[in-house]
Design a protein around this motif. Structure first.
Motif, PDB file in Angstrom:
ATOM      1  N   LEU A 125      25.298 -25.735  41.128  1.00 28.34           N
ATOM      2  CA  LEU A 125      24.598 -24.881  40.169  1.00 28.34           C
ATOM      3  C   LEU A 125      25.313 -23.534  40.034  1.00 28.34           C
ATOM      4  O   LEU A 125      25.453 -23.005  38.924  1.00 28.34           O
ATOM      5  N   ALA A 126      25.764 -22.990  41.144  1.00 30.03           N
ATOM      6  CA  ALA A 126      26.496 -21.712  41.091  1.00 30.03           C
ATOM      7  C   ALA A 126      27.791 -21.863  40.306  1.00 30.03           C
ATOM      8  O   ALA A 126      28.150 -20.994  39.503  1.00 30.03           O
ATOM      9  N   ALA A 127      28.507 -22.965  40.528  1.00 33.20           N
ATOM     10  CA  ALA A 127      29.748 -23.194  39.791  1.00 33.20           C
ATOM     11  C   ALA A 127      29.480 -23.395  38.303  1.00 33.20           C
ATOM     12  O   ALA A 127      30.218 -22.891  37.449  1.00 33.20           O
ATOM     13  N   ALA A 128      28.418 -24.136  37.986  1.00 33.05           N
ATOM     14  CA  ALA A 128      28.061 -24.347  36.584  1.00 33.05           C
ATOM     15  C   ALA A 128      27.714 -23.027  35.910  1.00 33.05           C
ATOM     16  O   ALA A 128      28.107 -22.776  34.763  1.00 33.05           O
ATOM     17  N   ALA A 129      26.967 -22.182  36.610  1.00 33.41           N
ATOM     18  CA  ALA A 129      26.615 -20.878  36.045  1.00 33.41           C
ATOM     19  C   ALA A 129      27.856 -20.030  35.815  1.00 33.41           C
ATOM     20  O   ALA A 129      27.988 -19.356  34.781  1.00 33.41           O
ATOM     21  N   VAL A 131      15.243 -25.560  39.968  1.00 38.07           N
ATOM     22  CA  VAL A 131      16.548 -25.501  39.303  1.00 38.07           C
ATOM     23  C   VAL A 131      16.557 -24.400  38.256  1.00 38.07           C
ATOM     24  O   VAL A 131      17.510 -23.610  38.168  1.00 38.07           O
ATOM     25  N   LEU A 132      15.497 -24.327  37.471  1.00 39.28           N
ATOM     26  CA  LEU A 132      15.418 -23.307  36.433  1.00 39.28           C
ATOM     27  C   LEU A 132      15.442 -21.905  37.044  1.00 39.28           C
ATOM     28  O   LEU A 132      16.133 -21.007  36.542  1.00 39.28           O
ATOM     29  N   ASP A 133      14.713 -21.726  38.129  1.00 41.27           N
ATOM     30  CA  ASP A 133      14.693 -20.418  38.785  1.00 41.27           C
ATOM     31  C   ASP A 133      16.072 -20.060  39.331  1.00 41.27           C
ATOM     32  O   ASP A 133      16.508 -18.897  39.234  1.00 41.27           O
ATOM     33  N   LYS A 134      16.772 -21.035  39.890  1.00 37.11           N
ATOM     34  CA  LYS A 134      18.101 -20.758  40.447  1.00 37.11           C
ATOM     35  C   LYS A 134      19.092 -20.407  39.333  1.00 37.11           C
ATOM     36  O   LYS A 134      19.837 -19.420  39.425  1.00 37.11           O
ATOM     37  N   LEU A 135      19.108 -21.191  38.262  1.00 36.77           N
ATOM     38  CA  LEU A 135      20.065 -20.928  37.192  1.00 36.77           C
ATOM     39  C   LEU A 135      19.723 -19.658  36.419  1.00 36.77           C
ATOM     40  O   LEU A 135      20.586 -18.809  36.182  1.00 36.77           O
ATOM     41  N   ALA A 136      18.470 -19.526  36.017  1.00 33.56           N
ATOM     42  CA  ALA A 136      18.083 -18.387  35.176  1.00 33.56           C
ATOM     43  C   ALA A 136      17.816 -17.140  35.997  1.00 33.56           C
ATOM     44  O   ALA A 136      18.242 -16.041  35.630  1.00 33.56           O
ATOM     45  N   GLY A 137      17.109 -17.317  37.116  1.00 32.60           N
ATOM     46  CA  GLY A 137      16.733 -16.157  37.923  1.00 32.60           C
ATOM     47  C   GLY A 137      17.863 -15.620  38.773  1.00 32.60           C
ATOM     48  O   GLY A 137      18.208 -14.435  38.697  1.00 32.60           O
ATOM     49  N   THR A 138      18.482 -16.502  39.559  1.00 27.13           N
ATOM     50  CA  THR A 138      19.543 -16.065  40.467  1.00 27.13           C
ATOM     51  C   THR A 138      20.860 -15.834  39.752  1.00 27.13           C
ATOM     52  O   THR A 138      21.553 -14.834  39.996  1.00 27.13           O
ATOM     53  N   HIS A 139      21.206 -16.746  38.842  1.00 27.84           N
ATOM     54  CA  HIS A 139      22.546 -16.714  38.244  1.00 27.84           C
ATOM     55  C   HIS A 139      22.571 -16.183  36.818  1.00 27.84           C
ATOM     56  O   HIS A 139      23.657 -16.082  36.224  1.00 27.84           O
ATOM     57  N   GLY A 140      21.442 -15.845  36.250  1.00 25.04           N
ATOM     58  CA  GLY A 140      21.424 -15.170  34.960  1.00 25.04           C
ATOM     59  C   GLY A 140      21.799 -16.016  33.758  1.00 25.04           C
ATOM     60  O   GLY A 140      22.250 -15.489  32.735  1.00 25.04           O
ATOM     61  N   VAL A 141      21.603 -17.327  33.844  1.00 23.74           N
ATOM     62  CA  VAL A 141      21.867 -18.190  32.702  1.00 23.74           C
ATOM     63  C   VAL A 141      20.658 -18.142  31.763  1.00 23.74           C
ATOM     64  O   VAL A 141      19.530 -18.370  32.205  1.00 23.74           O
ATOM     65  N   ARG A 198       5.199 -27.925  30.632  1.00 28.43           N
ATOM     66  CA  ARG A 198       4.817 -26.781  29.806  1.00 28.43           C
ATOM     67  C   ARG A 198       5.426 -25.490  30.340  1.00 28.43           C
ATOM     68  O   ARG A 198       5.846 -24.623  29.570  1.00 28.43           O
ATOM     69  N   GLN A 199       5.480 -25.339  31.663  1.00 28.16           N
ATOM     70  CA  GLN A 199       6.084 -24.133  32.239  1.00 28.16           C
ATOM     71  C   GLN A 199       7.567 -24.038  31.898  1.00 28.16           C
ATOM     72  O   GLN A 199       8.067 -22.956  31.558  1.00 28.16           O
ATOM     73  N   VAL A 200       8.262 -25.156  31.984  1.00 35.21           N
ATOM     74  CA  VAL A 200       9.686 -25.166  31.655  1.00 35.21           C
ATOM     75  C   VAL A 200       9.893 -24.842  30.186  1.00 35.21           C
ATOM     76  O   VAL A 200      10.752 -24.029  29.820  1.00 35.21           O
ATOM     77  N   ALA A 201       9.094 -25.464  29.323  1.00 35.44           N
ATOM     78  CA  ALA A 201       9.223 -25.215  27.890  1.00 35.44           C
ATOM     79  C   ALA A 201       8.878 -23.773  27.543  1.00 35.44           C
ATOM     80  O   ALA A 201       9.563 -23.136  26.736  1.00 35.44           O
ATOM     81  N   ALA A 202       7.824 -23.243  28.152  1.00 29.58           N
ATOM     82  CA  ALA A 202       7.423 -21.865  27.870  1.00 29.58           C
ATOM     83  C   ALA A 202       8.497 -20.878  28.305  1.00 29.58           C
ATOM     84  O   ALA A 202       8.643 -19.804  27.703  1.00 29.58           O
ATOM     85  N   ALA A 203       9.259 -21.229  29.336  1.00 29.67           N
ATOM     86  CA  ALA A 203      10.353 -20.360  29.791  1.00 29.67           C
ATOM     87  C   ALA A 203      11.525 -20.370  28.825  1.00 29.67           C
ATOM     88  O   ALA A 203      12.380 -19.488  28.878  1.00 29.67           O
ATOM     89  N   GLY A 204      11.579 -21.388  27.950  1.00 28.62           N
ATOM     90  CA  GLY A 204      12.628 -21.443  26.945  1.00 28.62           C
ATOM     91  C   GLY A 204      13.708 -22.471  27.179  1.00 28.62           C
ATOM     92  O   GLY A 204      14.637 -22.584  26.372  1.00 28.62           O
ATOM     93  N   ALA A 205      13.620 -23.239  28.274  1.00 27.06           N
ATOM     94  CA  ALA A 205      14.614 -24.272  28.535  1.00 27.06           C
ATOM     95  C   ALA A 205      14.300 -25.519  27.714  1.00 27.06           C
ATOM     96  O   ALA A 205      13.170 -25.731  27.268  1.00 27.06           O
TER      97      ALA A 205
END
Length: 300
Positions: free
Chosen positions: A144-148, A171-181, A201-208
């Motif tokens: 995930l870090a490499a992908a980000a 996964v969403l928290d790691k990519l968006a929260g930690t790595h800023g994707v 619904r939580q994932v969709a509401a976050a925008g992913a």
């Protein structure tokens, strides 16, 4: 919509993508699936032709590095079928690789991903990585870090295989929260395999974007829930976050085997969505949403 979609024959405008199978495989091999490799170019063309005959315009191949991508063969298949193909770079779970082969690239994955996205005559348009079952193991965190890092270098979207549909929020928290994707650059695949609509619904509401794939011979127990899951998202205003794909992963699942092949999306699933949820929803899921999910303001 802005940006360009990077196909194996060059970058195209999002409006040119057409009806899209947003997650499938034309070629793939894994030691986890011995003797079931997708390695027949004629069978791949047959599946593409059947999809195109029903109005299909694009297929996104999620086969990452080291699993038999056959990038060099994709442009000719695309040309012959008249279907756009978006290829993936990236890395799956470690069990899908020979340990020696994996060790040769593991410490510099971001560079590998960027190379396949930006160099050579055939370029990928997606980074595909994978989660673990209900958690993020060390391999997942590393990839995930490499992908980000590769995303930030190129703008490319990131698609994530969720094992059993689980750990999507982590996964969403790691990519968006930690790595800023940005969440709208993230596609979480196989979420119908863990049919918890509250998480969806939580994932969709976050925008992913949320990927539902099938029918799947390996995970068919979740197939009958698919329409209810899609309906729940649509009813909660999230029709713009849904992507659908065939996810053919073994030769017997092709239309040249005992099926159903990628044409199922258009001869069975799309008509049902149109009947039950309306033509606007079907157009959003199969055409508009993929044109947004895979369109990128490429920086390289």
């Amino acid at each position: 919509m802005t940006g360009l979609i990077r196909t194996v024959r060059g970058d195209i405008e999002p409006g040119s993508l057409g009806i899209c199978n947003a997650h499938d495989h034309l070629f793939m091999r894994s030691p986890q699936l011995p003797g079931q490799e997708l390695d027949d170019a004629h069978a791949a063309l047959t599946d593409l032709d059947s999809f195109a005959a029903l109005g299909g315009g694009a297929v996104v191949q999620w086969t990452p590095w080291g699993m038999g991508q056959r990038l060099d063969q994709l442009p000719e298949l695309s040309r012959r079928a008249g279907v756009h193909i978006v290829a993936a770079t990236g890395l799956h779970q470690a069990k899908h690789y020979d340990a020696t082969e994996l060790a040769g690239v593991y410490d510099d994955l971001a560079a590998l991903f960027v190379h396949q996205l930006t160099a050579g005559p055939v370029r990928a348009g997606l980074i595909k990585v994978a989660g673990a079952f209900h958690h993020l193991d060390e391999h997942t965190r590393h990839t995930l870090a490499a992908a980000a890092e590769a995303h930030h270098a190129t703008g490319a979207p990131i698609g994530v295989h969720l094992e059993g549909g689980t750990a999507g929020l982590a996964v969403l928290d790691k990519l968006a929260g930690t790595h800023g994707v940005p969440p709208d650059r993230i596609i979480l695949g196989h979420m119908h395999r863990f049919p918890d609509s509250a998480i969806h619904r939580q994932v969709a509401a976050a925008g992913a974007f949320i990927g539902f794939e099938g029918p799947s011979r390996a995970h068919h127990a979740a197939d009958w829930r698919l329409m209810d899951i899609i309906t729940a998202l649509v009813d909660n205003g999230h029709s713009d976050r849904i992507l659908l794909g065939g996810d053919t992963v073994t030769a017997p699942a092709r239309s040249t085997g005992d099926g159903p092949g990628m044409s199922f999306l258009l001869h069975t699933l799309r008509p049902r969505i149109e009947r039950e949820l309306g033509s606007e929803t079907a157009t959003a899921i199969f055409t508009t949403n993929p044109s947004h999910a895979f369109a990128v303001e490429w920086t390289k």
